[in-house]
Design an enzyme around this catalytic site. Structure first.
Site, PDB file in Angstrom:
ATOM      1  N   CYS A 186       1.000  -1.310  -0.012  1.00  0.00           N
ATOM      2  CA  CYS A 186       0.083   0.007   0.100  1.00  0.00           C
ATOM      3  C   CYS A 186       0.884   1.310   0.015  1.00  0.00           C
ATOM      4  O   CYS A 186       1.574   1.350  -1.116  1.00  0.00           O
ATOM      5  CB  CYS A 186      -0.957  -0.043   1.256  1.00  0.00           C
ATOM      6  SG  CYS A 186      -2.340   1.245   1.005  1.00  0.00           S
ATOM      7  N   HIS A 245      -3.541  -5.361   0.821  1.00  0.00           N
ATOM      8  CA  HIS A 245      -2.956  -5.670   2.149  1.00  0.00           C
ATOM      9  C   HIS A 245      -2.968  -7.350   2.258  1.00  0.00           C
ATOM     10  O   HIS A 245      -3.961  -7.734   2.973  1.00  0.00           O
ATOM     11  CB  HIS A 245      -3.727  -5.053   3.118  1.00  0.00           C
ATOM     12  CG  HIS A 245      -3.548  -3.594   3.185  1.00  0.00           C
ATOM     13  ND1 HIS A 245      -2.551  -2.998   3.755  1.00  0.00           N
ATOM     14  CD2 HIS A 245      -4.356  -2.534   2.719  1.00  0.00           C
ATOM     15  CE1 HIS A 245      -2.545  -1.838   3.600  1.00  0.00           C
ATOM     16  NE2 HIS A 245      -3.563  -1.403   2.935  1.00  0.00           N
ATOM     17  N   GLU A 297      -1.396  -8.785   4.628  1.00  0.00           N
ATOM     18  CA  GLU A 297      -1.333  -8.821   6.069  1.00  0.00           C
ATOM     19  C   GLU A 297      -2.817  -8.679   6.791  1.00  0.00           C
ATOM     20  O   GLU A 297      -3.023  -9.141   7.886  1.00  0.00           O
ATOM     21  CB  GLU A 297      -0.582  -7.933   6.737  1.00  0.00           C
ATOM     22  CG  GLU A 297      -0.800  -6.609   6.782  1.00  0.00           C
ATOM     23  CD  GLU A 297      -0.915  -5.441   5.633  1.00  0.00           C
ATOM     24  OE1 GLU A 297      -0.684  -6.383   4.453  1.00  0.00           O
ATOM     25  OE2 GLU A 297      -1.219  -4.469   5.816  1.00  0.00           O
TER      26      GLU A 297
END
Lengths: 719, 222
Positions: free
Chosen positions: B86, B194, B196
């Protein structure tokens, strides 16, 4: 620069009435200076002093074994076990958001986040409850875009997930939108920071961003009705800088670790004035400030401007002088201002010096504790006239009207503009009942919801007040969370009108009773009055924000319905149609009484849901739109059709309270029926989740088509 | 394997990235942006999401000029691995470690939702755990994710198989549906989505987990 003379016009322009001015003369024993007048107006306006509401707020239940700190501090603090606490509050930023939607909403978020981290808690979840005027009003679209972008712009950059909220539309908000921002943070229960100063001669330290002229007089602006001079009020709105706020949060949390902080208070409404007075008053001390030491971003600021500026991202603290170097190093690291601007003093005195000239010298305790308090005249709201008969309508057609209306269509257009997942602990984001997050690094979860049905409150303030709390309670129970505590954001019209004050008093009574019975005490809150334009008030809107806990080892109820699941209705249905979504959206009527709220039934049914979480696969509470809308929403969220056998319109769309819709398989349903029998909880099978259509009574439509309608309507109305 | 996660004052996904790396068994150290050296023996540098310096100018522009980024560039030049997610992707394009730039989303609004991605190459330590053409669901959360590059660069990225992920339903106007790109030596990955945030059961999806396990496995095998 010469201060202006104190004239009647100047006093009136500060929102101070004749009686209040007489009291000022009495306290001061002389005519106040210009700066002193400004300080009185900042402290005594409705927004800061709660002068119309205090006497009623005192009646609310605020204690319980779970409550570590109730109302009166920056935010409420509630025990969640294992030495941890959740710190939360909801606060309005209505007036500024109407004047300047982006910045008004953004700084509303900033203010509430500061309230939370001032207490030593790292913000972990945010919500916002928004009320706008009718769809076709010329201001509405612009306000929707500006407010949503402002909330996103601030919260996304700061880095807190938005996990829930509300959006509503009604002509009563045409002249006054509502922006109620909620934030919750996580702290160690034994390291909460409070605002009461202690120790004489200790440095008063200014932290964060520099002071400018933005927001001068903001709190006074927010304590008056609007008229056609509204454009002139734009300069009273502050400008937000979320990047600075993020750094301020990190720096403050680091600073607190050093032990340097004796007390701390954020600068919100009425900035330096309110924060300094608060710390002094709570600690029984005086405060002296030397304004030339205040970090300033504009030239030639006067004492008056500095004392009333509402520049954002600022804090005031009382420092342990032994830790000064350590504290300074933290703020250097984060490139933020750290300036000693004054000291605590023994006398009851608020002494404001500017370049060695005394600009204000007043008894500090008189500014806060002795602020005016009114028992304003009020009249109870009259019982609504009996409801006219409701004609029959095809249930699927009625459902289509509901799910494509601005009020009941999906809100994805709104919440997709918010970061709902930052911190990577979001378990259930916005769009389905309560938002749920993991408590980082533990098996615990916290659930959040914000609720109120203003139509109900208008028709019947007491039942409406109860209902707002009851709906929040249900939303928490529906995800398997035990409701812990509540924050209330009370938005009303002009309290000087006895009918409006009657709404306020009634709603407080209802909220109080519900919080008591449902054991979810009020731990923080905010009152926003004078939400009127040209004499036209908003719907009474006491927004209830509530927090629930899913303890370690407990499973949340986060599932969805599956093909073949049974649809079970928990709770009694009488078919109450007064003030329902069906009436409002399909028949354009707002008549009848609000549904009655049986608080004991709420409690019993909510406890039943939580106790039987292992056999409940999916659960939602029934509120606006009744069984029909709940069944559709569950089908839509689950991607499986639903068939509801009921044909009676009042049974399908009635908004009786204390009800839930549950999905589970046949064996689980059997277990639930047995458990319900033992717990004396009404339960009945109302249909099945199956296929790819939504069937209500004899009428049917494709789930895909309905879902598309539901999901795209908001953009269709406002994009 | 050892990783450093860079922390800018406005980073807000630094912890999230560190947790995802740690859960894959990778050792993580957090490195402050004012530091002038990376910890010794670091294999991977992670540049997290967030708003590094508020991003009031071009996203990532100030971060790219911070002291630590000189070290990140040197690390990459030595053949070190760098993962930018990002805002981290934006920083990598600003430093020149990856080609192209991220413009404001075509719809002009910030977008946060889980989107379908197509894994476009498995020829990297980040994507080995997937199969080519596999569709995965990963959240995006950005205002400026509209990838752009010259036609020559886009052609080069395609011909060199350096497009790591493509959007299955382009949410932001990105050229060639690009969601993530690799450097010429395939050791630097920048991606707007993302991973994660889709790395453990609690996230409601685990399609991003393979980015981290692929990394850990690549080093375990080496």
């Amino acid at each position: 620069m010469q201060d202006p003379a104190i004239t009647e016009d100047l006093i009136a322009a500060h929102g101070i009435n004749a009686d209040e001015y007489a009291e000022i003369l009495n306290i001061m024993g002389r005519e106040p200076t210009f700066t002193e007048l400004g300080i009185f107006s900042a402290m005594w306006n409705e927004h800061c002093s709660y002068k119309s509401s205090k006497i009623h707020l005192k009646t609310l239940p605020t204690t319980g074994p779970q409550v570590i700190c109730g109302p009166g501090e920056n935010a409420g603090v509630v025990d969640i076990g294992d030495g941890q606490a959740v710190v939360f509050k909801m606060e309005s930023h209505n007036h500024p958001s109407y004047i300047e939607p982006y910045q008004g909403a953004a700084t509303g978020v900033g203010g509430i986040l500061r309230d939370v981290f001032t207490m030593g808690a790292r913000p972990i979840a945010a919500m916002n409850a928004l009320s706008f005027g009718e769809k076709d009003h010329p201001k509405t679209r612009q306000l929707v875009h500006g407010v949503v972008e402002g909330i996103g712009g601030y919260g996304n950059c700061f880095g807190v997930p938005t996990v829930g909220g509300e959006v509503r539309f009604h002509p009563a908000y045409n002249g006054n939108c509502l922006v109620n921002a909620f934030a919750a943070g996580l702290a160690d229960a034994d390291s909460i920071f409070y605002s009461a100063a202690s120790g004489v001669g200790r440095p008063v330290v200014y932290l964060g961003a520099k002071t400018g002229r933005d927001g001068v007089g903001g709190a006074t602006m927010a304590s008056a009705e609007f008229d056609d001079s509204i454009e002139e009020k734009r300069p009273t709105v502050q400008v937000g800088d979320p990047f600075t706020e993020k750094r301020l949060m990190e720096a403050c949390l680091e600073l607190m670790q050093t032990g340097a902080v004796i007390s701390i208070q954020d600068m919100g409404a009425a900035g330096l004035t309110c924060s300094a007075v608060e710390m002094g008053d709570k600690g029984g001390l005086g405060i002296r400030l030397d304004l030339e030491k205040v970090p300033q971003r504009e030239e030639n600021m006067t004492a008056y401007e500095m004392m009333l500026s509402e520049s954002q991202e600022r804090m005031l603290m009382v420092l342990d002088p032994a830790k000064e170097a350590e504290a300074r190093a933290v703020f250097d690291k984060w490139d933020l201002d750290f300036a000693i601007v004054g000291e605590t003093i023994a006398e009851d005195r608020f002494l404001i010096m500017h370049n060695n000239v005394t600009k204000a010298d007043m008894p500090l305790s008189k500014l806060s504790s002795s602020a005016p308090e009114y028992d304003r005249p009020w009249v109870p709201t009259e019982a609504p006239a009996p409801m006219e008969p409701v004609s029959a309508v095809d249930p699927i057609e009625a459902l289509k009207t509901l799910i494509s209306s601005p009020n009941y269509c999906a809100r994805n257009w709104v919440y997709e503009q918010y970061d709902t997942m930052v911190m990577a602990d979001t378990v259930e984001g916005p769009g389905w009942g309560a938002g749920v997050i993991r408590v980082h690094g533990t098996d615990k979860m916290l659930a959040f919801t914000a609720d109120v049905t203003p139509r109900y409150v208008k028709a019947n303030p007491i039942e409406g007040g109860k209902q707002a709390v009851a709906e929040a309670y249900r939303n928490l129970c529906a995800v398997g969370a035990k409701p812990l505590a509540t924050t209330d954001n009370l938005n009303f019209g002009n309290p000087e009108k006895p009918a409006i004050m009657g709404q306020f008093v009634g709603a407080i009574q209802g909220i109080g009773r519900a919080c008591e019975t449902l054991d979810m005490p009020i731990v923080s809150g905010n009152v926003s009055l004078y939400n009127e334009t040209d004499g036209q008030g908003i719907l009474p809107t006491p927004t209830i924000g509530a927090v629930g806990l899913i303890a370690a080892g407990e499973e949340p109820i986060l599932g969805r319905a599956r093909e073949g699941h049974m649809a079970l209705l928990i709770g009694d249905t009488a078919g109450h149609l007064g003030q329902t979504a069906l009436l409002a959206e399909v028949f354009k009527r707002e008549d009848g009484d609000a549904p009655a709220v049986d608080l004991l039934a709420e409690r019993r049914n909510g406890e039943f849901i939580r106790a039987n979480r292992d056999v409940i696969k999916a659960c939602t509470d029934l509120s606006d739109g009744g069984l029909a809308l709940a069944a559709f929403e569950m089908a839509c969220a689950s991607g499986v059709g639903v068939q509801i056998d009921e044909t009676d319109q009042a049974m399908l769309f009635g908004e009786d309270q204390a009800r839930y819709l549950v999905a589970c398989n046949f064996d689980q349903a059997e277990a639930l029926f047995i458990a319900a029998g033992q717990a004396d909880v009404p339960i009945k099978s109302v249909g099945r989740f199956t296929g790819n259509t939504v069937k209500l009574g004899g009428s049917e439509a494709s789930l895909e088509a309905l879902s598309e309608m539901h999901e795209n309507a908001f953009a269709g109305h406002f994009a | 394997m050892r990783a450093a996660v860079i922390v800018f004052p406005g980073s807000n996904c630094d912890r999230d990235l560190a947790v995802a790396l740690q859960n894959a068994g990778i050792q993580v150290e957090m490195v402050w942006h004012k530091d002038t050296a990376l910890p010794k023996g670091i294999d991977l540098v992670g540049i997290p999401g967030g708003f590094s310096f508020g991003d009031y100018l071009r996203c990532g522009a100030i971060a790219a000029n911070s002291p630590i980024c000189t070290e990140v560039t040197a690390h990459a030049d030595r053949g070190g691995y760098v993962l930018g997610v990002c805002n981290g992707f934006q920083v990598l394009t600003e430093t020149g470690l990856l080609p192209g730039a991220l413009l404001r989303n075509a719809g002009l609004k910030y977008i946060c939702r889980t989107v379908p991605l197509i894994v476009a190459t498995t020829d990297s330590v980040y994507t080995r755990g997937y199969t080519v053409g596999q569709q995965i669901g990963i959240p995006i959360a950005h205002h400026d994710g509209n990838y752009t590059a010259s036609d020559e660069v886009l052609a080069q990225l395609a011909s060199e198989d350096r497009i790591a992920f493509r959007y299955a339903e382009n949410p932001n106007g990105s050229a060639a549906d690009i969601a993530g790109v690799l450097s010429a030596n395939r050791r630097v990955l920048g991606m707007m989505p993302h991973p994660e945030r889709a790395a453990d059961e609690g996230h409601g999806g685990t399609d991003g987990k393979a980015v981290f396990t692929s990394l850990a496995n690549a080093f375990a095998a080496a």
